[in-house]
Design a protein around this motif. Structure first.
Motif, PDB file in Angstrom:
ATOM      1  N   PRO B 132      34.755  29.882  36.709  1.00  0.00           N
ATOM      2  CA  PRO B 132      35.444  29.448  37.903  1.00  0.00           C
ATOM      3  C   PRO B 132      35.022  29.900  39.567  1.00  0.00           C
ATOM      4  CG  PRO B 132      36.685  30.970  36.334  1.00  0.00           C
ATOM      5  CD  PRO B 132      35.273  30.817  36.515  1.00  0.00           C
ATOM      6  N   ASN B 133      34.640  30.073  40.335  1.00  0.00           N
ATOM      7  CA  ASN B 133      34.446  29.901  41.441  1.00  0.00           C
ATOM      8  C   ASN B 133      35.902  31.083  42.329  1.00  0.00           C
ATOM      9  OD1 ASN B 133      31.943  28.392  41.750  1.00  0.00           O
ATOM     10  ND2 ASN B 133      33.294  26.521  41.658  1.00  0.00           N
ATOM     11  N   VAL B 134      35.544  31.702  43.409  1.00  0.00           N
ATOM     12  CA  VAL B 134      36.216  32.667  44.591  1.00  0.00           C
ATOM     13  C   VAL B 134      36.942  33.378  43.936  1.00  0.00           C
ATOM     14  CG1 VAL B 134      36.532  31.893  46.397  1.00  0.00           C
ATOM     15  CG2 VAL B 134      34.914  30.013  45.834  1.00  0.00           C
ATOM     16  N   TYR B 135      36.858  33.826  42.612  1.00  0.00           N
ATOM     17  CA  TYR B 135      38.450  34.929  42.329  1.00  0.00           C
ATOM     18  C   TYR B 135      37.284  36.643  42.307  1.00  0.00           C
ATOM     19  CZ  TYR B 135      34.761  35.539  38.125  1.00  0.00           C
ATOM     20  OH  TYR B 135      34.344  36.317  37.301  1.00  0.00           O
ATOM     21  N   SER B 136      36.359  36.877  42.550  1.00  0.00           N
ATOM     22  CA  SER B 136      36.287  38.294  42.783  1.00  0.00           C
ATOM     23  C   SER B 136      36.376  38.917  44.190  1.00  0.00           C
ATOM     24  CB  SER B 136      34.939  38.169  42.401  1.00  0.00           C
ATOM     25  OG  SER B 136      33.628  38.157  42.682  1.00  0.00           O
ATOM     26  N   LEU B 137      36.343  40.191  43.638  1.00  0.00           N
ATOM     27  CA  LEU B 137      36.150  40.588  45.695  1.00  0.00           C
ATOM     28  C   LEU B 137      34.944  40.046  45.777  1.00  0.00           C
ATOM     29  CD1 LEU B 137      37.457  42.637  47.460  1.00  0.00           C
ATOM     30  CD2 LEU B 137      37.136  44.700  45.640  1.00  0.00           C
ATOM     31  N   TRP B 140      35.330  36.629  47.310  1.00  0.00           N
ATOM     32  CA  TRP B 140      35.582  37.128  48.874  1.00  0.00           C
ATOM     33  C   TRP B 140      35.300  37.907  50.089  1.00  0.00           C
ATOM     34  CZ3 TRP B 140      41.895  38.255  47.285  1.00  0.00           C
ATOM     35  CH2 TRP B 140      42.538  37.559  46.605  1.00  0.00           C
ATOM     36  N   LEU B 141      34.702  38.380  49.776  1.00  0.00           N
ATOM     37  CA  LEU B 141      34.502  40.172  50.848  1.00  0.00           C
ATOM     38  C   LEU B 141      32.846  38.674  51.543  1.00  0.00           C
ATOM     39  CD1 LEU B 141      34.530  41.950  52.685  1.00  0.00           C
ATOM     40  CD2 LEU B 141      32.605  43.404  51.457  1.00  0.00           C
ATOM     41  N   ALA B 190      27.655  45.899  51.939  1.00  0.00           N
ATOM     42  CA  ALA B 190      28.166  46.380  50.700  1.00  0.00           C
ATOM     43  C   ALA B 190      28.763  44.972  49.573  1.00  0.00           C
ATOM     44  CB  ALA B 190      29.935  46.437  51.468  1.00  0.00           C
ATOM     45  N   LEU B 193      26.310  45.248  47.194  1.00  0.00           N
ATOM     46  CA  LEU B 193      26.208  46.268  46.070  1.00  0.00           C
ATOM     47  C   LEU B 193      26.818  45.925  44.836  1.00  0.00           C
ATOM     48  CD1 LEU B 193      25.939  48.893  48.443  1.00  0.00           C
ATOM     49  CD2 LEU B 193      24.622  48.651  47.590  1.00  0.00           C
ATOM     50  N   MET B 194      28.533  45.082  45.602  1.00  0.00           N
ATOM     51  CA  MET B 194      29.606  44.412  44.341  1.00  0.00           C
ATOM     52  C   MET B 194      28.502  43.381  43.691  1.00  0.00           C
ATOM     53  SD  MET B 194      32.787  44.443  45.965  1.00  0.00           S
ATOM     54  CE  MET B 194      32.922  43.510  47.587  1.00  0.00           C
ATOM     55  N   LEU B 196      25.613  43.049  42.944  1.00  0.00           N
ATOM     56  CA  LEU B 196      24.753  43.764  41.645  1.00  0.00           C
ATOM     57  C   LEU B 196      25.266  44.572  40.741  1.00  0.00           C
ATOM     58  CD1 LEU B 196      21.942  45.494  44.287  1.00  0.00           C
ATOM     59  CD2 LEU B 196      21.741  43.647  43.303  1.00  0.00           C
ATOM     60  N   THR B 197      26.425  44.782  41.226  1.00  0.00           N
ATOM     61  CA  THR B 197      27.101  45.730  39.729  1.00  0.00           C
ATOM     62  C   THR B 197      27.800  44.516  39.184  1.00  0.00           C
ATOM     63  OG1 THR B 197      27.705  47.479  41.202  1.00  0.00           O
ATOM     64  CG2 THR B 197      29.181  46.794  40.185  1.00  0.00           C
ATOM     65  N   GLU B 198      28.363  43.085  39.575  1.00  0.00           N
ATOM     66  CA  GLU B 198      28.695  42.939  38.931  1.00  0.00           C
ATOM     67  C   GLU B 198      27.755  42.315  37.592  1.00  0.00           C
ATOM     68  OE1 GLU B 198      30.189  39.233  40.381  1.00  0.00           O
ATOM     69  OE2 GLU B 198      32.611  40.118  41.254  1.00  0.00           O
ATOM     70  N   PHE B 202      28.160  41.752  33.769  1.00  0.00           N
ATOM     71  CA  PHE B 202      27.904  40.502  33.088  1.00  0.00           C
ATOM     72  C   PHE B 202      26.835  40.082  32.044  1.00  0.00           C
ATOM     73  CE2 PHE B 202      30.357  38.893  36.833  1.00  0.00           C
ATOM     74  CZ  PHE B 202      31.415  38.803  36.142  1.00  0.00           C
TER      75      PHE B 202
END
Lengths: 257, 257
Positions: B132-137, B140-141, B190, B193-194, B196-198, B202
């Motif tokens: 799916p697309n476009v579900y994560s923070l 969105w950001l 920011a 950074l999210m 990279l974390t994701e 995964f």
């Protein structure tokens, strides 16, 4: 120099050269302060609802319920209190400078206490459940942020609250105090965003991508933190909203004219 | 008013009131510009090494190899080029203002092209593999950041590059152009950074917590992006490093004295 034209510089060398504005822009400031408080309260409500409703609530026993204090304390301390501490000078411009500086320092010290409690919660949870500490980018940036925040507090107190620093030092240091205050604040919010991302992938990885309500709630929490930070940054950096020294705070002009 | 005291204000209303500094602080600026380029090149090298060595390299076929372009393009475009575009005025202060503005716009347009290619890479990967697309923070950001970045570009070009806006409008809009430029830049970092974390959670969730070299590399990449952003923000906001109008850029004083 004519007395009427003496620059409006107080002991910390800030607020120079502006008469206190009585313009419609002050109404904008008041509206934005209200928006900031609404966003801050909304963020705290969201992080509490998330951890209480979806993540099992709170305890102080090494379980995931102790971990739940971590996001709550960090949002309260390192975002809400930190942000409000920055803009306290805009809220109460008529309060005496010394009282404002004390309030600024106390609010930020409270933020630091929350951040330490937030760290205790996550370390206790990790240690009790055998999870490793301090391996993630979130933890690296987060600990760096708390350390820098405390260093900034100590330097700020030494320079502006204690009576030792000369006016020259205070003026010289002020742009750095402002700049690093905002950069560390931005780092704090970025660390929160990474923490929210981490927690969602650890807990609801299977349903996050199908737009689970918990995921949407936490996404909205993240965007709220960004908006809160953006408005704080705007209010803190807008020149014509800077607090002006009160008449009794003007340095006495000793020059013979 | 004596001609020697006319304010140094150019057509965009910036650079007012300062004579061009020839102080040791200019040497500090040059050192910091070097540090920024070193950090930026290091970040690009790290993201390329990470994706090429640990994540299987590059392709344009809907696989994870296509995804790998996503972090590379975003670091190149939305961090390295975006940051350099902000501080181009500090690099070449003696270049004519019009050329600098054109370079500023072109570098940021190139950043936008990279960001669109980066989005194409991740959407193609998701669509080809059924994710799916476009579900994560992060998404969105990230999409919000790219949209705001482009809006800022269009507004900036309309105001400062095209000849329609009056000097009054240019002066009025400049603080907002500066502020939003830096806020969107911070949002961009920011978001990285999210991301990279994701990606780490995964792919190497099992070994990240035992300090796998890939995790340490990506953590260092994240810290490098933060340092890059911090230095860019410092250079962009330091008052005495602002570019001063060249003599031929001074408005002609038509008043009768």
């Amino acid at each position: 120099m004519e007395p009427g034209h003496k620059p409006l510089v107080d002991d910390d060398g800030i607020g120079a050269g502006y008469s206190y504005p009585r313009t419609p822009s002050m109404n904008v400031l008041l509206v934005l302060l209200g928006v900031i408080e609404a966003l801050g309260v909304a963020a705290i409500a969201m992080v509490c609802y998330w951890t209480a409703h979806y993540r099992g609530g709170f305890a102080w026993d090494g379980t995931g319920q102790e971990f739940n204090w971590h996001p709550v304390f960090m949002v309260v301390g390192m975002v809400f209190l930190y942000g409000n501490g920055i803009i306290i000078y805009r809220f109460l411009p008529r309060l005496a400078k010394k009282k404002l500086k004390l309030a600024h320092a106390i609010i930020h010290k409270a933020a630091f206490v929350f951040s330490v409690l937030g760290l205790v919660a996550v370390f206790a949870f990790h240690n009790a459940t055998g999870l490793p500490n301090v391996y993630s980018l979130h933890s690296w940036l987060g600990i760096g942020t708390v350390v820098l925040f405390n260093a900034q507090w100590v330097l700020g107190m030494s320079t502006y609250l204690l009576p030792f620093a000369s006016r020259w030092i205070r003026t010289l240091f002020m742009p750095y105090h402002r700049f690093f205050g905002l950069v560390i604040f931005a780092m704090s919010i970025a660390t929160c965003l990474m923490g929210l991302t981490e927690k969602l992938l650890f807990t609801i990885n299977d349903t996050y991508s199908s737009f689970a309500p918990e995921g949407i709630l936490v996404n909205c929490l993240g965007l709220t933190l960004v908006l809160f930070g953006g408005f704080v940054g705007y209010i803190a950096t807008r020149e014509d909203w800077k607090r002006q020294p009160l008449p009794e705070e003007q340095p006495i002009n000793m020059s013979i004219e």
